[in-house]
Design a protein around this motif. Sequence first.
Motif, PDB file in Angstrom:
ATOM      1  N   GLU A  42      22.298  49.267  56.372  1.00  0.00           N
ATOM      2  CA  GLU A  42      22.914  50.210  57.270  1.00  0.00           C
ATOM      3  C   GLU A  42      24.484  49.471  57.520  1.00  0.00           C
ATOM      4  O   GLU A  42      24.581  48.318  57.042  1.00  0.00           O
ATOM      5  CB  GLU A  42      22.364  50.038  58.575  1.00  0.00           C
ATOM      6  CG  GLU A  42      21.029  50.808  58.707  1.00  0.00           C
ATOM      7  CD  GLU A  42      20.255  50.767  59.968  1.00  0.00           C
ATOM      8  OE1 GLU A  42      20.865  50.200  61.049  1.00  0.00           O
ATOM      9  OE2 GLU A  42      19.358  51.190  60.265  1.00  0.00           O
ATOM     10  N   LYS A  43      25.262  50.294  57.729  1.00  0.00           N
ATOM     11  CA  LYS A  43      26.625  49.942  58.079  1.00  0.00           C
ATOM     12  C   LYS A  43      26.872  48.807  59.263  1.00  0.00           C
ATOM     13  O   LYS A  43      26.001  49.026  60.476  1.00  0.00           O
ATOM     14  CB  LYS A  43      27.749  51.024  58.544  1.00  0.00           C
ATOM     15  CG  LYS A  43      27.784  52.258  57.163  1.00  0.00           C
ATOM     16  CD  LYS A  43      28.981  53.065  57.754  1.00  0.00           C
ATOM     17  CE  LYS A  43      28.908  54.073  56.264  1.00  0.00           C
ATOM     18  NZ  LYS A  43      30.218  54.114  55.904  1.00  0.00           N
ATOM     19  N   PRO A  44      27.549  47.650  59.282  1.00  0.00           N
ATOM     20  CA  PRO A  44      27.708  46.895  60.072  1.00  0.00           C
ATOM     21  C   PRO A  44      28.402  47.187  61.483  1.00  0.00           C
ATOM     22  O   PRO A  44      29.195  48.291  61.344  1.00  0.00           O
ATOM     23  CB  PRO A  44      28.473  45.546  59.503  1.00  0.00           C
ATOM     24  CG  PRO A  44      29.229  46.210  58.599  1.00  0.00           C
ATOM     25  CD  PRO A  44      28.415  47.326  58.192  1.00  0.00           C
ATOM     26  N   GLN A  45      27.779  46.823  62.590  1.00  0.00           N
ATOM     27  CA  GLN A  45      28.558  46.959  63.970  1.00  0.00           C
ATOM     28  C   GLN A  45      29.999  46.428  63.951  1.00  0.00           C
ATOM     29  O   GLN A  45      30.844  47.038  64.716  1.00  0.00           O
ATOM     30  CB  GLN A  45      27.762  46.532  64.915  1.00  0.00           C
ATOM     31  CG  GLN A  45      26.232  47.150  64.971  1.00  0.00           C
ATOM     32  CD  GLN A  45      26.300  48.601  65.060  1.00  0.00           C
ATOM     33  OE1 GLN A  45      27.140  49.156  66.029  1.00  0.00           O
ATOM     34  NE2 GLN A  45      25.788  49.562  64.386  1.00  0.00           N
ATOM     35  N   GLN A  46      30.198  45.430  63.284  1.00  0.00           N
ATOM     36  CA  GLN A  46      31.555  44.425  63.588  1.00  0.00           C
ATOM     37  C   GLN A  46      32.467  45.312  62.456  1.00  0.00           C
ATOM     38  O   GLN A  46      32.190  46.023  61.496  1.00  0.00           O
ATOM     39  CB  GLN A  46      31.586  43.304  63.251  1.00  0.00           C
ATOM     40  CG  GLN A  46      30.991  42.822  61.790  1.00  0.00           C
ATOM     41  CD  GLN A  46      30.140  41.539  61.638  1.00  0.00           C
ATOM     42  OE1 GLN A  46      28.999  41.398  62.155  1.00  0.00           O
ATOM     43  NE2 GLN A  46      30.476  40.439  61.303  1.00  0.00           N
TER      44      GLN A  46
END
Length: 87
Positions: A42-46
Amino acid sequence: MRPWLRVSICLFAVGCINTNVQRLDQAVRPARSPDSVTVLVEKPQQPYTVIAVIESKGETFTGTAMIKSDRRNLTGEVIVYGQGQSF
């Protein structure tokens, strides 16, 4: 059957893989060990910046007549953290 024909048939039956890399950033970065690279699902949060897009297409022929094929496509992004831009 001639040896070169056997080898040709085996190579053809294994399949073909084509990989395309589209670089979005031309900056030179230091080499990293493959063990230090994290593969994300998944795409990272940062914050991050996409620096390349990798697309791999493969086709494997199956069956005795080599009529059927199994196609597999894989696309991924190469990112660096801390830049705050996503293309």
